[in-house]
Design a protein around this motif. Sequence first.
Motif, PDB file in Angstrom:
ATOM      1  N   ASN A  42     -10.718  -2.160   9.229  1.00 25.69           N
ATOM      2  CA  ASN A  42      -9.594  -0.415   8.890  1.00 25.69           C
ATOM      3  C   ASN A  42      -9.022  -0.196  10.340  1.00 25.69           C
ATOM      4  O   ASN A  42      -7.910   0.639  10.279  1.00 25.69           O
ATOM      5  CB  ASN A  42     -10.148   0.305   8.222  1.00 25.69           C
ATOM      6  CG  ASN A  42     -10.475  -0.199   6.344  1.00 25.69           C
ATOM      7  OD1 ASN A  42      -9.744  -0.843   6.011  1.00 25.69           O
ATOM      8  ND2 ASN A  42     -11.226   0.268   5.676  1.00 25.69           N
TER       9      ASN A  42
ATOM     10  N   ASN B  89      -7.916 -10.820   3.426  1.00 28.81           N
ATOM     11  CA  ASN B  89      -9.073 -10.813   1.823  1.00 28.81           C
ATOM     12  C   ASN B  89      -9.323  -9.982   1.614  1.00 28.81           C
ATOM     13  O   ASN B  89      -9.845  -9.701   0.743  1.00 28.81           O
ATOM     14  CB  ASN B  89     -10.078 -12.103   2.709  1.00 28.81           C
ATOM     15  CG  ASN B  89      -9.199 -13.019   3.168  1.00 28.81           C
ATOM     16  OD1 ASN B  89      -8.015 -13.373   2.585  1.00 28.81           O
ATOM     17  ND2 ASN B  89      -9.883 -14.014   4.044  1.00 28.81           N
ATOM     18  N   GLN B  90      -9.489  -9.004   2.355  1.00 24.48           N
ATOM     19  CA  GLN B  90      -9.952  -7.520   2.378  1.00 24.48           C
ATOM     20  C   GLN B  90      -9.428  -6.657   1.530  1.00 24.48           C
ATOM     21  O   GLN B  90      -9.973  -6.391  -0.058  1.00 24.48           O
ATOM     22  CB  GLN B  90     -10.198  -7.202   4.324  1.00 24.48           C
ATOM     23  CG  GLN B  90     -11.359  -5.371   3.198  1.00 24.48           C
ATOM     24  CD  GLN B  90     -11.044  -4.439   4.441  1.00 24.48           C
ATOM     25  OE1 GLN B  90     -12.434  -4.993   4.898  1.00 24.48           O
ATOM     26  NE2 GLN B  90     -10.621  -3.503   5.380  1.00 24.48           N
ATOM     27  N   ARG B  91      -8.260  -7.003   1.571  1.00 25.15           N
ATOM     28  CA  ARG B  91      -7.099  -5.634   1.289  1.00 25.15           C
ATOM     29  C   ARG B  91      -6.708  -7.154  -0.300  1.00 25.15           C
ATOM     30  O   ARG B  91      -6.809  -6.242  -1.242  1.00 25.15           O
ATOM     31  CB  ARG B  91      -5.689  -6.200   1.606  1.00 25.15           C
ATOM     32  CG  ARG B  91      -5.396  -4.724   3.111  1.00 25.15           C
ATOM     33  CD  ARG B  91      -5.509  -4.031   2.830  1.00 25.15           C
ATOM     34  NE  ARG B  91      -5.554  -2.914   4.282  1.00 25.15           N
ATOM     35  CZ  ARG B  91      -6.786  -2.126   4.534  1.00 25.15           C
ATOM     36  NH1 ARG B  91      -7.916  -2.554   4.841  1.00 25.15           N
ATOM     37  NH2 ARG B  91      -6.403  -1.928   6.216  1.00 25.15           N
TER      38      ARG B  91
ATOM     39  N   LYS C 168      -9.647  -8.639  -2.043  1.00 24.14           N
ATOM     40  CA  LYS C 168     -10.425  -8.152  -3.039  1.00 24.14           C
ATOM     41  C   LYS C 168     -10.215  -6.387  -3.443  1.00 24.14           C
ATOM     42  O   LYS C 168     -10.645  -6.750  -4.455  1.00 24.14           O
ATOM     43  CB  LYS C 168     -11.570  -8.384  -1.790  1.00 24.14           C
ATOM     44  CG  LYS C 168     -12.490  -7.974  -2.480  1.00 24.14           C
ATOM     45  CD  LYS C 168     -14.147  -8.185  -1.394  1.00 24.14           C
ATOM     46  CE  LYS C 168     -15.356  -7.779  -1.882  1.00 24.14           C
ATOM     47  NZ  LYS C 168     -16.553  -8.129  -1.645  1.00 24.14           N
ATOM     48  N   GLU C 169     -10.110  -5.734  -2.446  1.00 25.43           N
ATOM     49  CA  GLU C 169      -9.873  -4.449  -2.719  1.00 25.43           C
ATOM     50  C   GLU C 169      -9.111  -3.856  -3.987  1.00 25.43           C
ATOM     51  O   GLU C 169      -8.646  -3.619  -5.300  1.00 25.43           O
ATOM     52  CB  GLU C 169      -9.409  -3.333  -1.262  1.00 25.43           C
ATOM     53  CG  GLU C 169     -10.406  -3.447  -0.842  1.00 25.43           C
ATOM     54  CD  GLU C 169      -9.777  -2.402   0.737  1.00 25.43           C
ATOM     55  OE1 GLU C 169     -11.456  -2.290   1.453  1.00 25.43           O
ATOM     56  OE2 GLU C 169      -8.416  -2.269   0.495  1.00 25.43           O
ATOM     57  N   ALA C 170      -7.788  -4.810  -3.949  1.00 24.77           N
ATOM     58  CA  ALA C 170      -6.225  -5.053  -5.343  1.00 24.77           C
ATOM     59  C   ALA C 170      -7.738  -5.579  -6.417  1.00 24.77           C
ATOM     60  O   ALA C 170      -7.004  -4.822  -7.361  1.00 24.77           O
ATOM     61  CB  ALA C 170      -5.510  -5.528  -4.831  1.00 24.77           C
ATOM     62  N   ARG C 171      -8.127  -6.222  -6.059  1.00 19.97           N
ATOM     63  CA  ARG C 171      -8.705  -6.914  -7.210  1.00 19.97           C
ATOM     64  C   ARG C 171      -9.781  -6.378  -8.598  1.00 19.97           C
ATOM     65  O   ARG C 171      -9.524  -5.357  -9.260  1.00 19.97           O
ATOM     66  CB  ARG C 171      -9.656  -8.061  -7.042  1.00 19.97           C
ATOM     67  CG  ARG C 171      -8.403  -9.556  -7.062  1.00 19.97           C
ATOM     68  CD  ARG C 171      -9.268 -10.403  -6.469  1.00 19.97           C
ATOM     69  NE  ARG C 171     -10.164 -10.583  -5.831  1.00 19.97           N
ATOM     70  CZ  ARG C 171     -10.644 -10.852  -4.912  1.00 19.97           C
ATOM     71  NH1 ARG C 171      -9.417 -12.270  -4.590  1.00 19.97           N
ATOM     72  NH2 ARG C 171     -11.484 -11.588  -4.197  1.00 19.97           N
ATOM     73  N   HIS C 172     -10.306  -5.089  -7.230  1.00 22.53           N
ATOM     74  CA  HIS C 172     -11.276  -4.158  -7.715  1.00 22.53           C
ATOM     75  C   HIS C 172     -10.657  -2.954  -7.759  1.00 22.53           C
ATOM     76  O   HIS C 172     -11.365  -1.857  -8.225  1.00 22.53           O
ATOM     77  CB  HIS C 172     -12.487  -4.188  -6.908  1.00 22.53           C
ATOM     78  CG  HIS C 172     -13.313  -5.009  -6.613  1.00 22.53           C
ATOM     79  ND1 HIS C 172     -13.249  -6.547  -5.941  1.00 22.53           N
ATOM     80  CD2 HIS C 172     -14.924  -5.624  -7.640  1.00 22.53           C
ATOM     81  CE1 HIS C 172     -14.277  -7.786  -6.437  1.00 22.53           C
ATOM     82  NE2 HIS C 172     -14.953  -6.788  -6.786  1.00 22.53           N
TER      83      HIS C 172
ATOM     84  N   LYS D 286      -9.292  -0.412  -5.301  1.00 18.00           N
ATOM     85  CA  LYS D 286      -9.454   0.699  -4.961  1.00 18.00           C
ATOM     86  C   LYS D 286      -8.321   0.407  -3.927  1.00 18.00           C
ATOM     87  O   LYS D 286      -7.498  -0.552  -4.566  1.00 18.00           O
ATOM     88  CB  LYS D 286     -10.693   0.024  -3.984  1.00 18.00           C
ATOM     89  CG  LYS D 286     -12.434  -0.230  -4.292  1.00 18.00           C
ATOM     90  CD  LYS D 286     -13.407  -0.852  -3.349  1.00 18.00           C
ATOM     91  CE  LYS D 286     -14.655  -1.075  -4.185  1.00 18.00           C
ATOM     92  NZ  LYS D 286     -15.298  -1.322  -3.538  1.00 18.00           N
TER      93      LYS D 286
END
Length: 446
Positions: A397, A436-438, A440-444, A446
């Motif tokens: 971030n 990948n982090q973004r 993952k956050e979108a899937r959850h 966040k």
Amino acid sequence: MNLKTFRGGIHPPENKEWTRSMPIERIPTPKSVVIHLTQAIGAQNQPLVKVGDRVVKGQMIGDVQACPAATVHASITGIVKKIEPAPQSNLKDGMAVFIEADGTDETAYMPPLDAFVCSREEAIKRLRDAGVVGMGGASFPTDVKLAPPADKPIDTIIANGSECEPYLNIDYRTMIESPADVVEGLAIAAHIVGATRAVVAIEANKADAVPVIEHEFQQHAHGMHMETVLVATKYPEGGEKMLMKAVTGREVPSKGLPFDIGVICQNVGTLKAIKEAFADGKPLIERGFTVSGGACKTPKNLYAPIGTVIADLIPDVIQMSDDVRKVIFGGPMMGITVPSLQTPVAKGTSGILFFTAAESKQFEERQCIRCGRCADACPAQLMPMLINAALLSDDLNRADAIGLVDCFECGACSYVCPARIPLTQRFKLGKDLLRNQRAKEARHGK
């Protein structure tokens, strides 16, 4: 002369003298080609042919109804022998169509289309059907690039003739040998987007191309006002955002796109392909590239069908010395080292370099001393040392906040770093991790 340029940049050895004066040489039709179904940024194409089919040069063999995407065509006439994964210059295997030539030269081009008479929608469709992409290396679909959002009017289009990568001369030779095609392609692109200013930007070390290009303005500009602009010989002067800054004084905003400032930039090879798509109905099935490097006995500029495997050019077209240690697709600054000579020429292949051990030195990474040379060299005006520190701390971030995504991986920071830190490579990996982090956050949620 006060040449236009940007802040930052570097001056690596040019090494262009080996192929600068060599005309582009068209290779004989290869016995076979390996054409990857997806050769542009965007959606993955699906095959339109099957094993055993006879295909004709210019026939569409890969497409998908998605955007962005770029169609793919047969570059020779022959029989489809296989459809299976094969090595690509991006170091990933991709699905490819293997075609064996049948000895004929039958073509399946589209009918010519007058870009200045047809509708804008027809013009954009022609570019998509021809599979034209950016040929400076990025391979972004040209039909998408020339169709910006309605609320993003374009007033300036720039023909990128800078070619700042060391060793490479294919863009220079294209301007010298096919100036009418470049100018006509520029006029077509300007007409499509409604630009009122068209500029051919050329680095000062290629100043002899200026009168050659300007000679074609009266006959091939189609009434469009055109001009040439000399820019400083500096790397990465040919970077899209850098060239826009140098020519117009406008700066693409952070995480923004060129159409945000009303400018579009097109490589001169792409402009030639645009002209051919309209005037000849010819899809993007061939391209020029420079072959050079210390381990290349026969440096030259070549024109070859898409899908030509490099190993098939040796030794009849290209001869290598025994001390070749590295093969690079593209230039030495932003190109990619490939592990196999079975890698085929793609739409984005601007050069193939064969390096000796001396040209392929590897250095041990040392501790950053905060000297600031990377920041001075960075053309995007980032702080590479701070981005590096954030990545080493696994703080994606913070790296993003400092400007990781704005890095376009030119390699200038790595080149000047006295600690030999592989900054560009680390930033490439960091961007992958961030995506990948973004995701993952979108899937959850966040």
